[in-house]
Design a protein around this motif. Sequence first.
Motif, short mmCIF file in Angstrom:
data_model
loop_
_atom_site.label_atom_id
_atom_site.label_comp_id
_atom_site.label_asym_id
_atom_site.label_seq_id
_atom_site.Cartn_x
_atom_site.Cartn_y
_atom_site.Cartn_z
N VAL A 129 0.76 -1.07 0.12
CA VAL A 129 -0.01 -0.22 0.13
C VAL A 129 0.83 1.39 -0.01
O VAL A 129 0.62 2.31 -0.87
CB VAL A 129 -0.81 0.00 1.24
N VAL A 130 1.94 1.28 0.92
CA VAL A 130 2.69 2.36 0.92
C VAL A 130 3.51 2.59 -0.33
O VAL A 130 3.30 3.71 -0.92
CB VAL A 130 4.00 2.14 2.01
N THR A 131 3.77 1.65 -0.98
CA THR A 131 4.66 1.59 -2.28
C THR A 131 3.59 2.03 -3.37
O THR A 131 3.79 3.07 -4.22
CB THR A 131 5.18 0.29 -2.82
N ALA A 132 2.57 1.60 -3.37
CA ALA A 132 1.42 1.94 -4.44
C ALA A 132 0.92 3.62 -4.39
O ALA A 132 1.06 4.07 -5.43
CB ALA A 132 0.12 1.15 -4.19
N VAL A 133 0.68 3.77 -2.92
CA VAL A 133 0.39 5.15 -3.09
C VAL A 133 1.42 6.27 -3.23
O VAL A 133 1.35 7.20 -4.18
CB VAL A 133 0.04 5.57 -1.40
N TRP A 134 2.58 5.84 -2.77
CA TRP A 134 4.03 6.83 -3.29
C TRP A 134 4.17 6.86 -4.64
O TRP A 134 4.46 8.09 -5.11
CB TRP A 134 5.05 6.34 -2.48
N VAL A 135 4.10 5.82 -5.38
CA VAL A 135 4.34 5.71 -6.72
C VAL A 135 3.31 6.32 -7.40
O VAL A 135 3.43 6.96 -8.69
CB VAL A 135 4.62 4.19 -7.16
N GLY A 136 2.21 6.28 -7.02
CA GLY A 136 0.95 6.83 -7.49
C GLY A 136 0.83 8.32 -7.52
O GLY A 136 0.04 9.13 -8.03
N LEU A 137 1.74 8.77 -6.72
CA LEU A 137 1.67 10.43 -6.59
C LEU A 137 2.09 11.01 -7.94
O LEU A 137 1.22 12.13 -8.11
CB LEU A 137 2.67 10.91 -5.66
N THR A 138 2.96 10.68 -8.58
CA THR A 138 3.32 11.23 -9.91
C THR A 138 2.15 11.13 -11.12
O THR A 138 1.89 12.46 -11.41
CB THR A 138 4.58 10.65 -10.78
N PRO A 139 1.56 10.15 -11.16
CA PRO A 139 0.27 10.23 -12.05
C PRO A 139 -0.76 10.96 -11.50
O PRO A 139 -1.56 11.89 -12.43
CB PRO A 139 0.00 8.87 -12.32
N LEU A 140 -0.96 11.12 -10.15
CA LEU A 140 -1.78 12.02 -9.43
C LEU A 140 -1.57 13.49 -9.96
O LEU A 140 -2.35 14.27 -10.10
CB LEU A 140 -1.79 11.80 -8.11
N ALA A 141 -0.14 13.80 -9.58
CA ALA A 141 0.10 15.26 -9.93
C ALA A 141 -0.09 15.71 -11.59
O ALA A 141 -0.50 16.64 -11.96
CB ALA A 141 1.65 15.34 -9.85
N MET A 142 0.08 14.61 -12.52
CA MET A 142 -0.35 14.94 -13.59
C MET A 142 -1.74 15.20 -14.06
O MET A 142 -2.25 16.00 -14.95
CB MET A 142 0.46 13.89 -14.57
N ILE A 143 -2.45 14.35 -13.40
CA ILE A 143 -4.04 14.48 -13.48
C ILE A 143 -4.47 15.79 -12.90
O ILE A 143 -5.33 16.51 -13.37
CB ILE A 143 -4.63 13.11 -12.62
N VAL A 144 -3.84 16.13 -11.68
CA VAL A 144 -4.32 17.33 -11.40
C VAL A 144 -3.89 18.66 -12.09
O VAL A 144 -4.85 19.41 -12.42
CB VAL A 144 -3.67 17.63 -9.63
N VAL A 145 -2.80 18.78 -12.76
CA VAL A 145 -2.31 19.69 -13.77
C VAL A 145 -3.26 19.62 -14.89
O VAL A 145 -3.93 20.76 -15.25
CB VAL A 145 -0.94 19.36 -14.03
N ALA A 146 -3.63 18.44 -15.34
CA ALA A 146 -4.57 18.24 -16.56
C ALA A 146 -5.91 18.86 -16.15
O ALA A 146 -6.54 19.47 -16.98
CB ALA A 146 -4.62 16.87 -16.94
N LEU A 147 -6.48 18.55 -14.81
CA LEU A 147 -7.43 19.21 -14.66
C LEU A 147 -7.69 20.60 -14.52
O LEU A 147 -8.57 21.36 -14.81
CB LEU A 147 -8.08 18.55 -13.32
N PHE A 148 -6.63 21.13 -14.05
CA PHE A 148 -6.25 22.68 -14.21
C PHE A 148 -6.49 23.25 -15.58
O PHE A 148 -7.09 24.39 -15.84
CB PHE A 148 -5.33 23.05 -13.30
N VAL A 149 -5.78 22.50 -16.37
CA VAL A 149 -5.95 23.07 -17.85
C VAL A 149 -7.05 22.90 -18.28
O VAL A 149 -7.63 23.70 -19.07
CB VAL A 149 -4.75 22.05 -18.46
N PHE A 150 -7.91 21.98 -18.24
CA PHE A 150 -9.28 21.85 -18.66
C PHE A 150 -10.31 22.66 -17.96
O PHE A 150 -11.39 22.45 -18.21
CB PHE A 150 -9.55 20.08 -19.10
N ARG A 151 -9.98 23.26 -16.94
CA ARG A 151 -10.62 24.05 -16.20
C ARG A 151 -11.75 23.47 -15.25
O ARG A 151 -12.82 23.96 -14.82
CB ARG A 151 -11.58 25.16 -17.26
#
Length: 150
Positions: free
Chosen positions: A54-76
């Motif tokens: 779980v710890v590994t999955a959450v930590w490794v998942g932060l990079t895709p999560l950050a990309m998703i957040v940036v994309a959500l900002f871009v698409f308003r």
Amino acid sequence: MRSAVGAAIAAVGLVTSIAGTFLPWLKSGSTTRDSYEVLSLRGFAGLDGVAGTVVTAVWVGLTPLAMIVVALFVFRFSRFAACTGLLFGTISGTVALLATVQGDSKGSLVGISTAGPVTTLAGAVLTIAGAITVLTSSRRSAVRTPGGNP
């Protein structure tokens, strides 16, 4: 305008946090390890089972999560991006804060290198500040005010 500034601050924070995960987090003699290399040592910390996965999955998942957040900002989708950014900042900031508090153990053979945790923590703080700015920015409302134009 305030929402756009908050989104920009959050985006800078997201990128800074992810960059910090690739900086040194642990030093052993003259060798340094980033946060992902430290995760590969989780067996030494007793995190072999489900908790380690779980710890590994959450930590490794932060990079895709950050990309998703940036994309959500871009698409308003600013509000949803800000809420997700708060989650990102809380997770990455908590881990980075714990590592930063442990400090740089000068003179010891194995210790925490503060470059990665401090950078990740700074990015998390920026992400949270930007997200809060977005969430508290004023928006037009569909609610009609008394005495307003029809």
